[in-house]
Design a protein around this motif. Sequence first.
Motif, PDB file in Angstrom:
ATOM      1  N   TYR A  94     -11.924   1.526  -8.036  1.00 50.25           N
ATOM      2  CA  TYR A  94     -12.622   0.548  -8.870  1.00 50.25           C
ATOM      3  C   TYR A  94     -11.884   0.335 -10.195  1.00 50.25           C
ATOM      4  CZ  TYR A  94     -17.029  -2.034  -8.771  1.00 50.25           C
ATOM      5  OH  TYR A  94     -17.980  -3.025  -8.656  1.00 50.25           O
ATOM      6  N   LEU A  95     -11.493   1.450 -10.832  1.00 48.74           N
ATOM      7  CA  LEU A  95     -10.825   1.351 -12.119  1.00 48.74           C
ATOM      8  C   LEU A  95      -9.418   0.787 -11.991  1.00 48.74           C
ATOM      9  CD1 LEU A  95     -11.961   4.668 -13.865  1.00 48.74           C
ATOM     10  CD2 LEU A  95     -12.690   2.332 -14.389  1.00 48.74           C
ATOM     11  N   SER A  96      -8.710   1.130 -10.917  1.00 48.01           N
ATOM     12  CA  SER A  96      -7.374   0.571 -10.730  1.00 48.01           C
ATOM     13  C   SER A  96      -7.450  -0.934 -10.510  1.00 48.01           C
ATOM     14  CB  SER A  96      -6.667   1.254  -9.557  1.00 48.01           C
ATOM     15  OG  SER A  96      -7.376   1.039  -8.350  1.00 48.01           O
ATOM     16  N   GLY A  97      -8.477  -1.390  -9.799  1.00 50.29           N
ATOM     17  CA  GLY A  97      -8.671  -2.823  -9.618  1.00 50.29           C
ATOM     18  C   GLY A  97      -9.006  -3.518 -10.917  1.00 50.29           C
ATOM     19  N   LEU A 141      -2.211  -6.692 -15.297  1.00 45.82           N
ATOM     20  CA  LEU A 141      -1.032  -6.906 -14.458  1.00 45.82           C
ATOM     21  C   LEU A 141      -0.854  -8.369 -14.075  1.00 45.82           C
ATOM     22  CD1 LEU A 141      -1.131  -3.865 -12.017  1.00 45.82           C
ATOM     23  CD2 LEU A 141       0.044  -4.085 -14.210  1.00 45.82           C
ATOM     24  N   PRO A 142       0.295  -8.952 -14.410  1.00 44.01           N
ATOM     25  CA  PRO A 142       0.593 -10.333 -14.009  1.00 44.01           C
ATOM     26  C   PRO A 142       1.119 -10.390 -12.581  1.00 44.01           C
ATOM     27  CG  PRO A 142       2.372  -9.495 -15.371  1.00 44.01           C
ATOM     28  CD  PRO A 142       1.328  -8.404 -15.305  1.00 44.01           C
ATOM     29  N   SER A 149      -6.729  -3.631  -0.293  1.00 40.81           N
ATOM     30  CA  SER A 149      -5.458  -3.106   0.219  1.00 40.81           C
ATOM     31  C   SER A 149      -5.404  -1.588   0.139  1.00 40.81           C
ATOM     32  CB  SER A 149      -4.289  -3.719  -0.553  1.00 40.81           C
ATOM     33  OG  SER A 149      -4.294  -3.308  -1.906  1.00 40.81           O
ATOM     34  N   GLN A 150      -5.975  -1.002  -0.929  1.00 42.74           N
ATOM     35  CA  GLN A 150      -5.973   0.453  -1.054  1.00 42.74           C
ATOM     36  C   GLN A 150      -6.843   1.106   0.013  1.00 42.74           C
ATOM     37  OE1 GLN A 150      -6.917   1.627  -5.069  1.00 42.74           O
ATOM     38  NE2 GLN A 150      -4.805   1.398  -5.737  1.00 42.74           N
ATOM     39  N   LEU A 151      -7.973   0.496   0.303  1.00 45.22           N
ATOM     40  CA  LEU A 151      -8.830   1.035   1.360  1.00 45.22           C
ATOM     41  C   LEU A 151      -8.137   0.947   2.719  1.00 45.22           C
ATOM     42  CD1 LEU A 151     -12.466  -0.231   0.620  1.00 45.22           C
ATOM     43  CD2 LEU A 151     -11.566   2.073   0.361  1.00 45.22           C
ATOM     44  N   ALA A 152      -7.570  -0.220   2.999  1.00 47.23           N
ATOM     45  CA  ALA A 152      -6.961  -0.437   4.306  1.00 47.23           C
ATOM     46  C   ALA A 152      -5.689   0.386   4.485  1.00 47.23           C
ATOM     47  CB  ALA A 152      -6.646  -1.922   4.487  1.00 47.23           C
ATOM     48  N   ARG A 153      -4.986   0.660   3.387  1.00 49.58           N
ATOM     49  CA  ARG A 153      -3.723   1.391   3.480  1.00 49.58           C
ATOM     50  C   ARG A 153      -3.930   2.896   3.561  1.00 49.58           C
ATOM     51  NH1 ARG A 153      -1.585   0.520  -1.485  1.00 49.58           N
ATOM     52  NH2 ARG A 153      -2.322   2.549  -2.189  1.00 49.58           N
ATOM     53  N   ASP A 154      -4.889   3.406   2.796  1.00 47.23           N
ATOM     54  CA  ASP A 154      -5.024   4.852   2.637  1.00 47.23           C
ATOM     55  C   ASP A 154      -6.065   5.482   3.556  1.00 47.23           C
ATOM     56  OD1 ASP A 154      -3.166   4.589   0.663  1.00 47.23           O
ATOM     57  OD2 ASP A 154      -4.613   4.557  -0.965  1.00 47.23           O
ATOM     58  N   LEU A 191      -4.841   2.661 -15.050  1.00 46.29           N
ATOM     59  CA  LEU A 191      -3.380   2.773 -14.961  1.00 46.29           C
ATOM     60  C   LEU A 191      -2.984   4.095 -14.321  1.00 46.29           C
ATOM     61  CD1 LEU A 191      -0.516   1.829 -15.609  1.00 46.29           C
ATOM     62  CD2 LEU A 191      -0.786   2.820 -17.896  1.00 46.29           C
ATOM     63  N   PHE A 192      -3.701   5.161 -14.671  1.00 44.41           N
ATOM     64  CA  PHE A 192      -3.411   6.474 -14.098  1.00 44.41           C
ATOM     65  C   PHE A 192      -3.604   6.466 -12.582  1.00 44.41           C
ATOM     66  CE2 PHE A 192      -5.409  10.383 -12.493  1.00 44.41           C
ATOM     67  CZ  PHE A 192      -4.333  11.260 -12.606  1.00 44.41           C
TER      68      PHE A 192
END
Length: 310
Positions: free
Chosen positions: A88-91, A98-99, A110-115, A295-296
């Motif tokens: 949630y925080l990374s999104g 992020l541009p 993408s993070q859910l589907a990838r990890d 960011l972390f």
Amino acid sequence: MTPSKSSNKAVLKWSLRLLSGVFVVALLLLQRGTVERLLQTLSNTPFWVFGAAVAFYLLGQALCAWKWQLLLRARGFNFSLWRCCSIYLSGMFANLWLPTNIGGDALRVSQLARDSQIGTSDAFASVLIDRLTGFAALILLAFVGLLSSGAARGQWPLVAISLVLLCVVTGALFLLPRVKHPKVKRVGEAITAYAKHRTDLAIALLLSLIFQVSQVALNFGLARALGLPVSPLEMGWIGPLLSLSGLLPLGIGGLGTREVAAVALLGRFGVERGEAVAWSLLWQATVWGASLPGLFFLKGGHDASVDRTS
């Protein structure tokens, strides 16, 4: 389009949106004495107010992540609350800082589907239902606030348009399974599957309402810290309307549109332009500051696993 051209286009788009928001704010400050009033208002505000606001906002994001976790579990996917919070925080960070061509919600998918073992269709459905319950709660709170305050006349168009949009989008979701394209049909089926989990949807809506009420409280707290003459009842409809104005595609994170709305709405209570902009910018700083932990999580990443239950 090559990756470099796509990246350059994303940077240009992000920069233009940021500059447009800054430009709108600058226009609001052109009136004589406005900048001085803004600086005076902010200088009289203790710095701990900003820190407390950021901490409170992060608690709200944790609540949203918990709601998302419950929606995922309703479909049989077990994620830890920590994992949901990190995504949630990374999104949130990606949306503001992020541009790129990938928005925060797309990053969550993408993070859910990838990890994990969850498919893209189910991941997308969970994010969309999460957003829709939040949007529905925001509109509901705006309606309640408007009904409870006679001073809210003239503010109905924004809420009415949002309500129509919510109905159109919700209705379109149930038509997706009828689309012949395999990928679109799978997404539609994943979304409509939530109709079988009415209790979970009701809980998600309740949690969304709690979050929106917390945002009203945060708005009121910042207004009180700046000495603005706005009551909790009045903030009950001002806060949701400001959030709705922030959804307009101008600026980054509502920068510019929220300030215009703040000046218009708070002006009826005798709040000067500089004070209204100061209050809105303090809110913006709170949101941007609260997004920094993302960011972390975005850089470090996490090894995640998910178990599909029956």
